[in-house]
Design a protein around this motif. Structure first.
Motif, PDB file in Angstrom:
ATOM      1  N   MET A  78       0.807  -1.273  -0.152  1.00 38.15           N
ATOM      2  CA  MET A  78       0.005   0.074  -0.071  1.00 38.15           C
ATOM      3  C   MET A  78       0.967   1.362   0.082  1.00 38.15           C
ATOM      4  SD  MET A  78      -3.116  -1.054   2.696  1.00 38.15           S
ATOM      5  CE  MET A  78      -3.842   0.462   2.489  1.00 38.15           C
ATOM      6  N   GLU A  79       1.849   1.268   0.794  1.00 36.47           N
ATOM      7  CA  GLU A  79       2.963   2.390   0.723  1.00 36.47           C
ATOM      8  C   GLU A  79       3.542   2.630  -0.565  1.00 36.47           C
ATOM      9  OE1 GLU A  79       5.444   1.181   4.019  1.00 36.47           O
ATOM     10  OE2 GLU A  79       4.027   2.043   5.529  1.00 36.47           O
ATOM     11  N   SER A  80       3.940   1.734  -1.109  1.00 40.78           N
ATOM     12  CA  SER A  80       4.375   1.788  -2.661  1.00 40.78           C
ATOM     13  C   SER A  80       3.385   2.144  -3.446  1.00 40.78           C
ATOM     14  CB  SER A  80       5.233   0.453  -2.888  1.00 40.78           C
ATOM     15  OG  SER A  80       5.683   0.435  -4.116  1.00 40.78           O
ATOM     16  N   LEU A  81       2.311   1.893  -3.591  1.00 41.84           N
ATOM     17  CA  LEU A  81       1.234   1.925  -4.400  1.00 41.84           C
ATOM     18  C   LEU A  81       0.949   3.517  -4.249  1.00 41.84           C
ATOM     19  CD1 LEU A  81      -0.373   0.791  -6.853  1.00 41.84           C
ATOM     20  CD2 LEU A  81      -2.036  -0.229  -5.220  1.00 41.84           C
ATOM     21  N   ARG A  82       0.776   3.852  -3.122  1.00 44.46           N
ATOM     22  CA  ARG A  82       0.366   5.253  -2.648  1.00 44.46           C
ATOM     23  C   ARG A  82       1.287   6.261  -3.551  1.00 44.46           C
ATOM     24  NH1 ARG A  82       0.565   5.002   2.839  1.00 44.46           N
ATOM     25  NH2 ARG A  82      -1.282   3.756   3.183  1.00 44.46           N
ATOM     26  N   LYS A  83       2.631   5.860  -3.321  1.00 40.37           N
ATOM     27  CA  LYS A  83       3.887   6.917  -4.318  1.00 40.37           C
ATOM     28  C   LYS A  83       3.501   7.024  -5.617  1.00 40.37           C
ATOM     29  CE  LYS A  83       7.172   5.932  -0.443  1.00 40.37           C
ATOM     30  NZ  LYS A  83       8.480   5.358  -0.209  1.00 40.37           N
ATOM     31  N   ASP A  84       3.004   5.523  -6.113  1.00 35.52           N
ATOM     32  CA  ASP A  84       2.857   5.687  -7.497  1.00 35.52           C
ATOM     33  C   ASP A  84       1.653   6.452  -7.972  1.00 35.52           C
ATOM     34  OD1 ASP A  84       5.212   3.881  -7.926  1.00 35.52           O
ATOM     35  OD2 ASP A  84       4.058   2.105  -7.845  1.00 35.52           O
ATOM     36  N   ILE A  85       0.627   6.311  -7.276  1.00 30.13           N
ATOM     37  CA  ILE A  85      -0.564   6.712  -7.178  1.00 30.13           C
ATOM     38  C   ILE A  85      -0.548   8.481  -7.515  1.00 30.13           C
ATOM     39  CG2 ILE A  85      -2.890   7.538  -6.119  1.00 30.13           C
ATOM     40  CD1 ILE A  85      -2.882   4.439  -5.431  1.00 30.13           C
ATOM     41  N   VAL A  86       0.565   9.030  -6.507  1.00 32.87           N
ATOM     42  CA  VAL A  86       0.693  10.489  -6.397  1.00 32.87           C
ATOM     43  C   VAL A  86       1.415  10.910  -7.760  1.00 32.87           C
ATOM     44  CG1 VAL A  86       1.988  12.181  -5.320  1.00 32.87           C
ATOM     45  CG2 VAL A  86       0.652  10.736  -3.929  1.00 32.87           C
ATOM     46  N   SER A  87       2.238   9.896  -7.984  1.00 36.24           N
ATOM     47  CA  SER A  87       3.170  10.285  -9.353  1.00 36.24           C
ATOM     48  C   SER A  87       2.321  10.447 -10.537  1.00 36.24           C
ATOM     49  CB  SER A  87       4.318   9.124  -9.275  1.00 36.24           C
ATOM     50  OG  SER A  87       5.100   9.486 -10.646  1.00 36.24           O
ATOM     51  N   TYR A  88       1.514   9.268 -10.437  1.00 33.88           N
ATOM     52  CA  TYR A  88       0.435   9.469 -11.776  1.00 33.88           C
ATOM     53  C   TYR A  88      -0.428  10.402 -11.803  1.00 33.88           C
ATOM     54  CZ  TYR A  88       2.069   4.985 -14.175  1.00 33.88           C
ATOM     55  OH  TYR A  88       2.926   4.236 -14.912  1.00 33.88           O
TER      56      TYR A  88
END
Length: 122
Positions: A78-88
């Protein structure tokens, strides 16, 4: 899993939001599809995290036989995905940071930040 949107529902909502903001182009559909998938995954992860009683750590026995506490893999994902979501969301101009920021003042700099990013990938 009541309340969990499908990837298709996310994609439709993202496209609608981008059109409303005036930043949508059909060329962005591949990025929109990836972003929609990430939002869907994150919502599923949230559901499972809630179902676990918001378990943050678990016992883990390593190869040497030592038992320790470690962060549950779901939380790490979830933490990793959160960063990717912000980037996209930055690339798709779907947050205040990118929507209201001025583009860098370079000669020949035209279009949205996403247009500039896609042009740099050619």
């Amino acid at each position: 899993m009541t309340g969990v949107k499908t990837k298709k529902q996310f994609k439709s909502a993202i496209t609608r939001e981008m059109r409303s903001l005036g930043v949508y182009k059909k060329e962005y559909n591949n990025l929109i599809d990836i972003y929609a998938g990430m939002l869907h995954q994150y919502q599923l992860f949230e559901y499972y995290f809630e179902e676990s009683g918001y378990q943050i750590t678990e016992e883990y026995t390593n190869k040497a036989g030592a038992t320790n506490q470690r962060k549950v893999p779901l939380l790490t994902a979830m933490e990793s995905l959160r960063k990717d979501i912000v980037s996209y969301s930055d690339r798709l101009c779907l947050n205040p940071k990118t929507l209201f920021s001025e583009p860098p003042k370079n000669e020949g700099n035209t279009g949205s930040p996403l247009d500039q990013f896609l042009a740099s990938q050619k």
